[in-house]
Motif scaffolding. Sequence first.
Motif, PDB file in Angstrom:
ATOM      1  N   MET A  78       0.837  -1.205   0.000  1.00 38.84           N
ATOM      2  CA  MET A  78       0.000   0.000   0.000  1.00 38.84           C
ATOM      3  C   MET A  78       0.874   1.259   0.000  1.00 38.84           C
ATOM      4  N   ARG A  79       0.563   2.190  -0.863  1.00 40.20           N
ATOM      5  CA  ARG A  79       1.290   3.450  -0.898  1.00 40.20           C
ATOM      6  C   ARG A  79       0.843   4.354   0.255  1.00 40.20           C
ATOM      7  N   PRO A  80       1.696   5.254   0.728  1.00 44.26           N
ATOM      8  CA  PRO A  80       1.312   6.145   1.836  1.00 44.26           C
ATOM      9  C   PRO A  80       0.102   7.014   1.522  1.00 44.26           C
ATOM     10  N   ILE A  81      -0.188   7.253   0.238  1.00 40.85           N
ATOM     11  CA  ILE A  81      -1.318   8.110  -0.118  1.00 40.85           C
ATOM     12  C   ILE A  81      -2.645   7.353  -0.103  1.00 40.85           C
ATOM     13  N   GLU A  82      -2.617   6.029   0.092  1.00 46.43           N
ATOM     14  CA  GLU A  82      -3.833   5.218   0.002  1.00 46.43           C
ATOM     15  C   GLU A  82      -4.410   4.919   1.380  1.00 46.43           C
ATOM     16  N   PHE A  83      -5.718   4.653   1.398  1.00 46.83           N
ATOM     17  CA  PHE A  83      -6.371   4.202   2.639  1.00 46.83           C
ATOM     18  C   PHE A  83      -7.586   3.358   2.274  1.00 46.83           C
ATOM     19  N   PHE A  84      -7.996   2.486   3.177  1.00 40.92           N
ATOM     20  CA  PHE A  84      -9.165   1.650   2.957  1.00 40.92           C
ATOM     21  C   PHE A  84     -10.424   2.481   3.169  1.00 40.92           C
ATOM     22  N   SER A  85     -11.430   2.240   2.325  1.00 42.92           N
ATOM     23  CA  SER A  85     -12.628   3.070   2.336  1.00 42.92           C
ATOM     24  C   SER A  85     -13.875   2.217   2.107  1.00 42.92           C
ATOM     25  N   HIS A  86     -15.032   2.875   2.070  1.00 42.44           N
ATOM     26  CA  HIS A  86     -16.305   2.263   1.709  1.00 42.44           C
ATOM     27  C   HIS A  86     -16.565   0.964   2.484  1.00 42.44           C
ATOM     28  N   LEU A  87     -17.074  -0.086   1.796  1.00 42.89           N
ATOM     29  CA  LEU A  87     -17.473  -1.299   2.511  1.00 42.89           C
ATOM     30  C   LEU A  87     -16.279  -2.023   3.138  1.00 42.89           C
ATOM     31  N   THR A  88     -15.105  -1.922   2.510  1.00 46.27           N
ATOM     32  CA  THR A  88     -13.921  -2.545   3.114  1.00 46.27           C
ATOM     33  C   THR A  88     -13.621  -1.920   4.467  1.00 46.27           C
ATOM     34  N   ALA A  89     -13.628  -0.586   4.523  1.00 43.19           N
ATOM     35  CA  ALA A  89     -13.376   0.081   5.803  1.00 43.19           C
ATOM     36  C   ALA A  89     -14.469  -0.253   6.812  1.00 43.19           C
ATOM     37  N   ALA A  90     -15.725  -0.313   6.353  1.00 44.45           N
ATOM     38  CA  ALA A  90     -16.812  -0.662   7.266  1.00 44.45           C
ATOM     39  C   ALA A  90     -16.555  -2.020   7.908  1.00 44.45           C
ATOM     40  N   GLU A  91     -16.109  -2.997   7.117  1.00 43.40           N
ATOM     41  CA  GLU A  91     -15.854  -4.333   7.665  1.00 43.40           C
ATOM     42  C   GLU A  91     -14.625  -4.353   8.563  1.00 43.40           C
ATOM     43  N   LEU A  92     -13.627  -3.541   8.252  1.00 44.86           N
ATOM     44  CA  LEU A  92     -12.480  -3.452   9.151  1.00 44.86           C
ATOM     45  C   LEU A  92     -12.894  -2.888  10.508  1.00 44.86           C
ATOM     46  N   TRP A  93     -13.890  -2.005  10.516  1.00 50.56           N
ATOM     47  CA  TRP A  93     -14.435  -1.489  11.775  1.00 50.56           C
ATOM     48  C   TRP A  93     -15.384  -2.493  12.436  1.00 50.56           C
ATOM     49  N   GLY A  94     -15.642  -3.628  11.767  1.00 54.17           N
ATOM     50  CA  GLY A  94     -16.489  -4.657  12.355  1.00 54.17           C
ATOM     51  C   GLY A  94     -17.942  -4.573  11.983  1.00 54.17           C
ATOM     52  N   SER A 146     -17.113   8.973   8.256  1.00 52.07           N
ATOM     53  CA  SER A 146     -16.828   9.156   6.833  1.00 52.07           C
ATOM     54  C   SER A 146     -17.235   7.931   6.029  1.00 52.07           C
ATOM     55  N   VAL A 147     -16.996   6.740   6.583  1.00 48.09           N
ATOM     56  CA  VAL A 147     -17.391   5.509   5.900  1.00 48.09           C
ATOM     57  C   VAL A 147     -18.888   5.491   5.667  1.00 48.09           C
ATOM     58  N   TRP A 148     -19.650   5.713   6.737  1.00 44.56           N
ATOM     59  CA  TRP A 148     -21.117   5.645   6.620  1.00 44.56           C
ATOM     60  C   TRP A 148     -21.620   6.633   5.574  1.00 44.56           C
ATOM     61  N   ALA A 149     -21.106   7.858   5.584  1.00 45.14           N
ATOM     62  CA  ALA A 149     -21.581   8.877   4.651  1.00 45.14           C
ATOM     63  C   ALA A 149     -21.165   8.599   3.216  1.00 45.14           C
ATOM     64  N   SER A 150     -20.253   7.652   3.007  1.00 44.78           N
ATOM     65  CA  SER A 150     -19.813   7.319   1.642  1.00 44.78           C
ATOM     66  C   SER A 150     -20.625   6.180   1.033  1.00 44.78           C
ATOM     67  N   LEU A 151     -21.588   5.628   1.786  1.00 40.62           N
ATOM     68  CA  LEU A 151     -22.289   4.421   1.355  1.00 40.62           C
ATOM     69  C   LEU A 151     -23.708   4.693   0.855  1.00 40.62           C
ATOM     70  N   GLY A 152     -23.934   5.874   0.319  1.00 43.20           N
ATOM     71  CA  GLY A 152     -25.277   6.270  -0.070  1.00 43.20           C
ATOM     72  C   GLY A 152     -25.905   5.459  -1.190  1.00 43.20           C
ATOM     73  N   THR A 153     -25.137   4.619  -1.869  1.00 42.04           N
ATOM     74  CA  THR A 153     -25.727   3.768  -2.904  1.00 42.04           C
ATOM     75  C   THR A 153     -26.373   2.515  -2.315  1.00 42.04           C
ATOM     76  N   LEU A 154     -26.147   2.240  -1.041  1.00 42.98           N
ATOM     77  CA  LEU A 154     -26.731   1.050  -0.420  1.00 42.98           C
ATOM     78  C   LEU A 154     -28.223   1.239  -0.172  1.00 42.98           C
ATOM     79  N   PRO A 155     -28.970   0.144  -0.045  1.00 44.95           N
ATOM     80  CA  PRO A 155     -30.381   0.258   0.342  1.00 44.95           C
ATOM     81  C   PRO A 155     -30.521   0.889   1.727  1.00 44.95           C
ATOM     82  N   LEU A 156     -31.675   1.479   1.968  1.00 49.53           N
ATOM     83  CA  LEU A 156     -31.933   2.163   3.236  1.00 49.53           C
ATOM     84  C   LEU A 156     -31.684   1.237   4.429  1.00 49.53           C
TER      85      LEU A 156
END
Length: 320
Positions: A78-94, A146-156
């Motif tokens: 992983m490059r220093p400029i990268e980070f895990f996001s979206h559903l991957t980050a959500a799962e890393l948070w459990g 930030s993760v939650w607010a990035s998931l607006g394409t998911l069902p309600l």
Amino acid sequence: MKPPRPLPPQLGTVFSITDARALGVGSDRLFRSDLTTPFPGVRAQGQPIPPADATWPGDNEANGTQTRALALAYAVRMRPIEFFSHLTAAELWGAPTPRRPGSPLDVAVFGNDPLPRCRGVRGHRAGPRLTTTTTLNGLRLASPASVWASLGTLPLEDLVVIGDYFCREWRDGFLRPHAGRRPLTTRTKLAAALDAGRRVGAARLRTALGMIREDSWSPRESLCRILLTTAGLPEPMLNLDVDGPLGFLACVDMAYPRYRVAIEYQGQLHGARYAKDIERLEALRAAGWIVIQVSSALLARPAELVDRVRRALLSRGWRP
């Protein structure tokens, strides 16, 4: 065929080809069958092992375990400029998510930085105003809000379930686990993340925000509550401690204390746990409560579930 030569122990269970070669490991060893290639330029000996002092949020379900193993493997390159996001980050948070096993990892960069391009990875661009990052067990990832607010394409329903998980408050109570543990985020922080700028699915996110509660203990409880309230039934209290003549009687998943109606979601229970749940529910019934048990099969028949709860409430004097 000779067994493969032992690798330098400092490489660990997952390592980059560059690091291995720097320690004198030749190309012939790096392509032996005892090593896997989770990502280009990365080799692994079995599953990557988290740091000894790692503490992961959540219940470490199957999806989360696989995602964490892959994230630990990708972190090697992983490059220093990268980070895990979206559903991957959500799962890393459990968090419980609808992501299918084997889906690519979500990896983001800010602004116009070069997108990650790698087999098994889905690249995203993030706005610095919209996303905050932090580290968890050495992995850089987006913050829960930030993760939650990035998931607006998911069902309600998924947005509410994930929001419930992120905002759970670990309150004091009889035999309640982890009392006093801080929630991963709050509804106030979710609202701030949503209002930080333009969001995909902003209207759906705003609707979900109003439905998130701090006392839901499981995704199934959240789904059950959503079904009941969207069908026009009153909102139940969550994980309510019920007292009897001799003190504490039971903690009820969902309850209408005014009407003495309780709703319990039953997963697959076995042995002593099953016996304790039978005794707990019978004690509630003996104290005058109507107890509706919800299984995964009943949850899949929402009209029937709603009808059972409606009839129980009506029998106790509730009027729409």
